[in-house]
Design an enzyme around this catalytic site. Structure first.
Site, PDB file in Angstrom:
ATOM      1  N   ARG A 136       0.854  -1.185   0.000  1.00  0.00           N
ATOM      2  CA  ARG A 136       0.000   0.000   0.000  1.00  0.00           C
ATOM      3  C   ARG A 136       0.890   1.235   0.000  1.00  0.00           C
ATOM      4  NH1 ARG A 136       2.241   2.186   3.588  1.00  0.00           N
ATOM      5  NH2 ARG A 136       0.632   3.779   3.571  1.00  0.00           N
ATOM      6  N   GLY A 137       0.207   2.393  -0.132  1.00  0.00           N
ATOM      7  CA  GLY A 137       0.951   3.633  -0.322  1.00  0.00           C
ATOM      8  C   GLY A 137       1.037   3.868  -1.821  1.00  0.00           C
ATOM      9  N   ALA A 138       0.696   5.085  -2.241  1.00  0.00           N
ATOM     10  CA  ALA A 138       0.539   5.345  -3.672  1.00  0.00           C
ATOM     11  C   ALA A 138       1.764   4.959  -4.517  1.00  0.00           C
ATOM     12  CB  ALA A 138       0.165   6.814  -3.879  1.00  0.00           C
ATOM     13  N   ARG A 148      -7.619  -0.599  -6.744  1.00  0.00           N
ATOM     14  CA  ARG A 148      -7.823   0.585  -5.885  1.00  0.00           C
ATOM     15  C   ARG A 148      -7.966   1.812  -6.781  1.00  0.00           C
ATOM     16  NH1 ARG A 148      -4.270   1.387  -0.653  1.00  0.00           N
ATOM     17  NH2 ARG A 148      -6.239   2.243   0.094  1.00  0.00           N
ATOM     18  N   GLN A 154      -2.240   2.675   9.811  1.00  0.00           N
ATOM     19  CA  GLN A 154      -0.950   2.738   9.110  1.00  0.00           C
ATOM     20  C   GLN A 154       0.081   3.544   9.907  1.00  0.00           C
ATOM     21  OE1 GLN A 154      -3.936   3.233   7.679  1.00  0.00           O
ATOM     22  NE2 GLN A 154      -3.972   2.593   5.554  1.00  0.00           N
ATOM     23  N   ASP A 184      -2.129  10.803  -2.491  1.00  0.00           N
ATOM     24  CA  ASP A 184      -2.508   9.758  -3.453  1.00  0.00           C
ATOM     25  C   ASP A 184      -2.808  10.322  -4.832  1.00  0.00           C
ATOM     26  OD1 ASP A 184      -3.098   8.591  -0.663  1.00  0.00           O
ATOM     27  OD2 ASP A 184      -2.950   6.904  -2.033  1.00  0.00           O
ATOM     28  N   ASN A 225      -5.561  12.458   0.107  1.00  0.00           N
ATOM     29  CA  ASN A 225      -4.654  11.652   0.922  1.00  0.00           C
ATOM     30  C   ASN A 225      -5.490  10.898   1.949  1.00  0.00           C
ATOM     31  OD1 ASN A 225      -1.999  10.742   1.646  1.00  0.00           O
ATOM     32  ND2 ASN A 225      -2.127  12.019   3.472  1.00  0.00           N
ATOM     33  N   LYS A 226      -4.828  10.114   2.747  1.00  0.00           N
ATOM     34  CA  LYS A 226      -5.505   9.260   3.735  1.00  0.00           C
ATOM     35  C   LYS A 226      -6.558  10.036   4.523  1.00  0.00           C
ATOM     36  CE  LYS A 226      -5.209   5.798   4.252  1.00  0.00           C
ATOM     37  NZ  LYS A 226      -6.201   4.882   3.611  1.00  0.00           N
TER      38      LYS A 226
HETATM   39  O1  MRU Z   1      -4.633   3.253   2.086  1.00  0.00           O
HETATM   40  P1  MRU Z   1      -3.153   3.455   1.998  1.00  0.00           P
HETATM   41  O2  MRU Z   1      -2.412   2.939   3.188  1.00  0.00           O
HETATM   42  O3  MRU Z   1      -2.574   2.991   0.699  1.00  0.00           O
HETATM   43  O4  MRU Z   1      -3.020   5.040   2.022  1.00  0.00           O
HETATM   44  C1  MRU Z   1      -1.748   5.615   1.895  1.00  0.00           C
HETATM   45  C2  MRU Z   1      -1.760   7.083   1.984  1.00  0.00           C
HETATM   46  O5  MRU Z   1      -2.781   7.729   2.076  1.00  0.00           O
HETATM   47  C3  MRU Z   1      -0.435   7.737   1.851  1.00  0.00           C
HETATM   48  O6  MRU Z   1      -0.380   8.920   2.601  1.00  0.00           O
HETATM   49  C4  MRU Z   1      -0.210   8.081   0.378  1.00  0.00           C
HETATM   50  O7  MRU Z   1      -0.432   6.961  -0.417  1.00  0.00           O
HETATM   51  C5  MRU Z   1       1.130   8.608   0.130  1.00  0.00           C
HETATM   52  S1  MRU Z   1       2.366   7.391   0.304  1.00  0.00           S
HETATM   53  C6  MRU Z   1       3.859   8.069  -0.089  1.00  0.00           C
END
Ligand code: MRU
Length: 368
Positions: free
Chosen positions: A50-52, A93, A219, A260, A270-271
């Site tokens: 996970r994470g963009a 996603r 996270q 994201d 973002n999250k």
């Molecule tokens: O749902 P996730 O854990 O994939 O969400 C991740 C985030 O929101 C991060 O802040 C974002 O992807 C940036 S990661 C460098």
């Protein structure tokens, strides 16, 4: 920074994608391997990866690994199957643009190869007649592997540069707040929001980092606090609803978060919780820095209103971290995975191509 393994990589001997299963952290450092489309889809959908940026790189490596295993008599068969796999992964996603960006990069590479080699593009009818022999398979594998590894290596370099561009905003003795995990686990190696933090730490600066727990999937608690602690950084964990209290106490000098998707006007997805955090930060006069590789910038989306926000399963809120159901079993649950922060609340967007601030629409246009 401690010598943790990379978040994901290509095993070039076996042509498998290897990755840390982040659902097992912080209790177990489990490395998984995959060669299979369904497993790859699940790894993204269930947030094992996970994470963009990380899901983008994972998708690129996956498309190479799937590509070497595609059967078919003609190049047309190959391309059809390749695109089917790509579309399937893309549907795992919706919010992080890096996923579709990386998949598009891989498809563009395939297209460039067929155009160059056969003077036709991958959607051309004449493709269907070209025999997929061993030489052609070898050429395809070479081209796709080179591209996938380039995306992987580029992520490392881009994050490093975001660190170099962002370190100017960290000062000796600062308190830095971060939300979710935009750390090394969200990329191949350095993270985006954590890249300036790791660099400042390497340079011997003293500061404290405060990690939001990040409900509902934790996270911040499970991943960011883990990786910062492993790196020897002074780290404090707080629940998301403690942010206003923390800012009111004067302990936070700046906020560093990832993103994201950045829309053309500078609004940022973002999250979930980032928007609230930015609103609180504005009240307390704390600057909010968004760290974003340019692969997270989507100039086709005019504003944050147009970003598709992923909705996730209710059980993540009511059950996942508890021994028993924590709410009435029939209660309706609101569980968006992301929110949108208006560009008006953002002090700067830190990219590998420089720091953007002020007129975001104009500045984004310039760097893109
Ligand atoms: O749902 P996730 O854990 O994939 O969400 C991740 C985030 O929101 C991060 O802040 C974002 O992807 C940036 S990661 C460098």
């Amino acid at each position: 920074m401690s010598e943790l393994v990379d978040t994901l990589w290509l095993d070039e001997e076996t042509n498998e994608v290897k990755y840390i299963d982040q659902t097992k952290l912080p209790n177990e450092l489990l490395i998984k391997s995959t060669i299979n489309l369904d497993d790859m889809f699940t790894a993204i959908a269930k947030l094992e990866v996970r994470g963009a940026p990380a899901i983008g790189v994972f998708a690129a490596l996956s498309m190479y690994v799937l590509g070497v295993r595609i059967d078919g008599a003609t190049l047309g068969d190959y391309v059809k199957e390749y695109i089917r796999c790509s579309n399937h992964l893309e549907s795992a996603r919706p919010t992080a643009v890096n996923l579709s960006w990386a998949l598009n990069e891989m498809i563009k590479e395939l297209d460039r190869f067929t155009m160059h080699r056969f003077q036709c593009s991958y959607d051309s009818k004449s493709l269907f007649d070209i025999i997929l022999d061993d030489t052609l398979r070898g050429n395809l594998a070479y081209v796709l592997k080179t591209k996938a590894l380039h995306i992987w290596e580029n992520d490392i370099q881009v994050c490093k540069t975001i660190g170099e561009n962002g370190i100017q905003f960290i000062h000796e003795g600062d308190g830095i707040l971060t939300h979710c995990n935009a750390g090394r686990l969200a990329t191949v190696r350095y993270g985006t929001a954590t890249a300036p933090i790791y660099l400042a730490h390497e340079n011997g600066m003293q500061f404290k980092v405060f990690c939001d727990e990040t409900r509902p999937l934790l996270q911040g608690a499970r991943l960011t606090a883990y990786e910062l602690m492993e790196s020897g950084i002074d780290t404090t964990l707080q629940c998301d609803n403690m942010v206003a209290s923390l800012m009111a106490s004067g302990q936070i000098n700046e906020v560093f978060v990832g993103c994201d998707r950045v829309a053309a006007n500078g609004d940022v997805a973002n999250k979930i919780g980032t928007n609230g955090l930015a609103i609180i930060a504005k009240h307390y006069n704390v600057p909010v820095y968004i760290c974003a590789p340019t692969s997270s910038i989507d100039m086709s989306i005019p504003s944050g209103k147009d970003i598709v926000i992923e909705q996730r399963n209710a059980s993540e809120v009511t059950k996942m971290w508890y021994n028993n159901e924590m709410s009435h079993e029939k209660v309706k649950v609101y569980n968006p995975a992301f929110d949108v922060t208006s560009h008006e609340l953002i002090s700067a967007i830190i990219t590998e191509k420089g720091v953007i601030t002020g007129d975001y629409a104009k500045e984004l246009e310039k760097i893109m």
